[in-house]
Design an enzyme around this catalytic site. Structure first.
Site, short mmCIF file in Angstrom:
data_model
loop_
_atom_site.label_atom_id
_atom_site.label_comp_id
_atom_site.label_asym_id
_atom_site.label_seq_id
_atom_site.Cartn_x
_atom_site.Cartn_y
_atom_site.Cartn_z
CD GLU A 21 -0.77 -2.25 -0.93
OE1 GLU A 21 -0.97 -1.57 -1.83
OE2 GLU A 21 -0.37 -3.67 -0.86
CG ASP B 54 -4.44 4.31 -1.74
OD1 ASP B 54 -3.15 5.32 -2.52
OD2 ASP B 54 -5.28 4.54 -2.46
CG ASP C 21 1.95 -2.52 -2.20
OD1 ASP C 21 1.60 -0.92 -2.92
OD2 ASP C 21 2.59 -2.87 -2.88
CD GLU D 144 -0.31 3.15 -0.55
OE1 GLU D 144 -0.21 3.77 -1.66
OE2 GLU D 144 -0.50 1.81 -0.52
#
Length: 226
Positions: A45, A49, A118, A121
């Site tokens: 995650e 991002d 989350d 990502e």
């Protein structure tokens, strides 16, 4: 490692077949069910991002070659925020293949916005590690679709728009008051009321304070015709 039929079907929805299936398994594994031999998706995650951020930064620069940083920043935030990632996750039914602990499953974890965002990502990072930036970039641009082209209209979130509405009329910034909090600690429900100095107000309920505030602000904007 062989993927389950459910994850194979998810690969089809995602549009990427993994050379390293373990990356996909890790990307959909929530911390509520992780163990020493079953790592969760938090590190992916973190990476995803950053990959998403780079993809969107390049896309926005290419889409509007004259835009200043002050114009690009809110557009970027609109494209990478958790709500947008969760919306894309729902688009490919990511929730259906998440590996969750019993408590998360019982509390509706497959539908939670933060959890879906989350995991989206993490999936982006898994594709990046499996096939490189170019493949991950194409996948993100395809999944985000026309959100990039239409982001100008969605760049300012509801709270920002409501604050600007109030300030333009000489009012103090809107006030957000928590009316109630219910549900267990792992699945709280918040009711928030937004209040303007001139007396108008609206309430909204959501699984996070931030989302409840945004929804309340949007509701009040609609009432005001703004």
């Amino acid at each position: 490692m062989k993927l389950s039929n459910e994850l194979k079907a998810f690969e089809e929805r995602l549009g990427h077949r993994f050379k390293r299936p373990d990356l996909l398994v890790r990307a959909v594994t929530h911390s509520s069910i992780s163990s020493a031999t079953r790592p969760d998706n938090q590190r992916l995650e973190f990476l995803g991002d950053r990959v998403l951020g780079l993809v969107m930064s390049e896309a926005l620069l290419a889409a509007d070659t004259d835009a200043a940083e002050g114009q690009l920043a809110p557009r970027f935030n609109a494209l990478v925020r958790k709500e947008t990632c969760a919306d894309v996750a729902r688009q490919i039914d990511l929730g259906a293949v998440l590996k969750l602990g019993r408590s998360e499953m019982m509390s509706g974890g497959r539908r939670k916005e933060a959890l879906l965002g989350d995991a989206m990502e993490a999936v982006i990072a898994a594709v990046y590690k499996d096939a490189g930036f170019g493949v991950a970039q194409k996948l993100v641009l395809r999944l985000w679709g026309d959100r990039i082209a239409t982001v100008k209209a969605d760049a300012r979130d509801a709270k920002t728009s409501l604050q600007e509405w109030a300030q333009a009329r000489g009012q103090k910034p809107p006030k957000y008051v928590q009316i109630s909090r219910s549900g267990p600690d792992h699945a709280p429900v918040f009711t928030i009321e937004v209040q303007l100095e001139s007396g108008e107000m609206a309430q909204a309920t959501a699984g996070s304070k931030r989302q409840a505030e945004q929804t309340a602000a949007q509701s009040l904007l609609q009432t005001l015709g703004a």
